[in-house]
Scaffold this motif. Structure first.
Motif, short mmCIF file in Angstrom:
data_model
loop_
_atom_site.label_atom_id
_atom_site.label_comp_id
_atom_site.label_asym_id
_atom_site.label_seq_id
_atom_site.Cartn_x
_atom_site.Cartn_y
_atom_site.Cartn_z
N ALA A 22 -21.20 -20.02 -50.03
CA ALA A 22 -20.82 -19.51 -51.61
C ALA A 22 -21.58 -18.47 -51.65
O ALA A 22 -21.17 -17.52 -52.46
CB ALA A 22 -20.96 -20.61 -52.34
N GLY A 23 -22.93 -18.63 -51.46
CA GLY A 23 -23.99 -17.42 -52.05
C GLY A 23 -23.47 -16.29 -51.34
O GLY A 23 -23.70 -15.07 -51.99
N LEU A 24 -23.23 -15.99 -50.06
CA LEU A 24 -22.89 -15.15 -49.51
C LEU A 24 -21.57 -14.27 -50.07
O LEU A 24 -21.47 -13.28 -50.16
CB LEU A 24 -22.77 -15.21 -47.83
CG LEU A 24 -24.05 -15.53 -47.23
CD1 LEU A 24 -23.67 -15.93 -45.53
CD2 LEU A 24 -25.12 -14.25 -47.17
N ALA A 25 -20.27 -15.06 -50.31
CA ALA A 25 -19.44 -14.67 -50.61
C ALA A 25 -19.47 -14.25 -52.21
O ALA A 25 -18.99 -13.35 -52.55
CB ALA A 25 -18.29 -16.03 -51.14
N TRP A 26 -20.53 -14.78 -52.87
CA TRP A 26 -20.77 -14.37 -54.50
C TRP A 26 -21.19 -12.93 -54.24
O TRP A 26 -21.17 -11.89 -54.88
CB TRP A 26 -21.56 -15.39 -55.03
CG TRP A 26 -22.00 -14.89 -56.58
CD1 TRP A 26 -23.01 -14.37 -57.07
CD2 TRP A 26 -20.85 -14.86 -57.62
NE1 TRP A 26 -22.71 -13.98 -58.31
CE2 TRP A 26 -21.73 -14.30 -58.88
CE3 TRP A 26 -19.63 -15.08 -57.81
CZ2 TRP A 26 -21.04 -14.09 -60.08
CZ3 TRP A 26 -18.94 -14.92 -58.83
CH2 TRP A 26 -19.73 -14.45 -60.06
N GLN A 27 -22.41 -12.79 -53.34
CA GLN A 27 -22.72 -11.54 -53.05
C GLN A 27 -22.04 -10.31 -52.67
O GLN A 27 -22.18 -9.10 -53.14
CB GLN A 27 -24.22 -11.67 -52.13
CG GLN A 27 -25.32 -12.51 -52.69
CD GLN A 27 -26.25 -12.76 -51.25
OE1 GLN A 27 -26.12 -12.21 -50.32
NE2 GLN A 27 -27.42 -13.37 -51.56
N ALA A 28 -21.15 -10.87 -51.79
CA ALA A 28 -20.04 -9.67 -51.38
C ALA A 28 -19.40 -9.39 -52.51
O ALA A 28 -18.82 -8.33 -52.62
CB ALA A 28 -19.37 -10.51 -50.32
N LEU A 29 -18.71 -10.48 -53.37
CA LEU A 29 -18.13 -10.14 -54.42
C LEU A 29 -18.83 -9.12 -55.60
O LEU A 29 -18.20 -8.10 -55.95
CB LEU A 29 -17.64 -11.18 -55.33
CG LEU A 29 -16.92 -11.12 -56.58
CD1 LEU A 29 -15.57 -10.31 -56.43
CD2 LEU A 29 -16.54 -12.41 -57.13
N GLN A 30 -20.12 -9.28 -55.80
CA GLN A 30 -20.85 -8.49 -56.60
C GLN A 30 -20.85 -7.00 -56.15
O GLN A 30 -20.89 -5.92 -56.50
CB GLN A 30 -22.25 -9.17 -56.95
CG GLN A 30 -22.18 -10.15 -57.87
CD GLN A 30 -21.40 -10.20 -58.91
OE1 GLN A 30 -21.42 -9.34 -59.71
NE2 GLN A 30 -20.10 -11.17 -59.15
N ALA A 31 -21.39 -7.02 -54.52
CA ALA A 31 -21.43 -5.72 -54.04
C ALA A 31 -20.11 -4.87 -54.01
O ALA A 31 -19.95 -3.71 -54.56
CB ALA A 31 -21.60 -5.85 -52.52
N ALA A 32 -18.94 -5.71 -54.09
CA ALA A 32 -17.69 -4.93 -54.05
C ALA A 32 -17.42 -4.48 -55.56
O ALA A 32 -16.78 -3.35 -55.56
CB ALA A 32 -16.59 -5.91 -53.77
N ALA A 81 -11.09 -13.85 -53.04
CA ALA A 81 -10.37 -14.87 -52.17
C ALA A 81 -11.62 -15.98 -51.44
O ALA A 81 -11.49 -17.00 -51.55
CB ALA A 81 -9.55 -14.44 -51.36
N GLU A 82 -12.41 -14.99 -50.77
CA GLU A 82 -13.68 -15.66 -50.15
C GLU A 82 -14.35 -16.76 -51.08
O GLU A 82 -14.45 -17.91 -50.98
CB GLU A 82 -14.36 -14.93 -49.06
CG GLU A 82 -15.77 -15.36 -48.66
CD GLU A 82 -15.22 -16.68 -47.55
OE1 GLU A 82 -16.15 -17.49 -47.18
OE2 GLU A 82 -13.98 -16.55 -47.01
N TRP A 83 -14.69 -16.12 -52.23
CA TRP A 83 -15.50 -16.82 -53.19
C TRP A 83 -14.57 -18.21 -53.56
O TRP A 83 -15.12 -19.25 -53.63
CB TRP A 83 -16.04 -16.13 -54.36
CG TRP A 83 -16.37 -16.61 -55.57
CD1 TRP A 83 -15.57 -16.85 -56.75
CD2 TRP A 83 -17.45 -17.62 -55.83
NE1 TRP A 83 -16.43 -17.86 -57.51
CE2 TRP A 83 -17.37 -18.32 -56.99
CE3 TRP A 83 -18.32 -17.83 -54.83
CZ2 TRP A 83 -18.29 -19.08 -57.62
CZ3 TRP A 83 -19.45 -18.84 -55.30
CH2 TRP A 83 -19.28 -19.47 -56.65
N GLU A 84 -13.43 -17.90 -53.92
CA GLU A 84 -12.45 -19.06 -54.47
C GLU A 84 -12.22 -20.19 -53.43
O GLU A 84 -12.40 -21.30 -53.67
CB GLU A 84 -11.27 -18.41 -54.91
CG GLU A 84 -11.46 -17.61 -56.17
CD GLU A 84 -10.09 -17.01 -56.53
OE1 GLU A 84 -9.00 -17.24 -55.87
OE2 GLU A 84 -10.22 -16.19 -57.54
N ASP A 85 -12.48 -19.81 -52.22
CA ASP A 85 -12.26 -20.88 -51.28
C ASP A 85 -13.60 -21.42 -50.92
O ASP A 85 -13.68 -22.73 -50.62
CB ASP A 85 -11.95 -19.90 -49.76
CG ASP A 85 -11.42 -20.97 -48.66
OD1 ASP A 85 -10.60 -21.52 -48.85
OD2 ASP A 85 -12.09 -20.84 -47.63
#
Length: 66
Positions: A13-23, A37-41
């Motif tokens: 979840a933390g990695l997904a959130w970081q990726a979302l913020q970076a995007a 989609a990754e964060w929600e999953d």
């Protein structure tokens, strides 16, 4: 549920959130869609197993508050 599993879910979840913020920072619409989609999953997985996570704000030793 094992603490190892919970830690892995929190890490995902933390990695997904970081990726979302970076995007979002890069203003990359496609990457935002993929990261959302990754964060929600990851969030649904955590919720299904009763694992508390907080968006982008991990607590002590990788634990997150609700």
């Amino acid at each position: 549920m094992s603490t190892v599993f919970a830690a892995a879910v929190r890490e995902r979840a933390g990695l997904a959130w970081q990726a979302l913020q970076a995007a979002r920072d890069d203003d990359d619409a496609h990457a935002v869609l993929v990261a959302e989609a990754e964060w929600e999953d990851a969030w649904r997985l955590a919720q299904a197993h009763g694992i508390a996570i907080e968006q982008g704000r991990p607590g002590p030793q990788g634990e997150a508050g609700a």
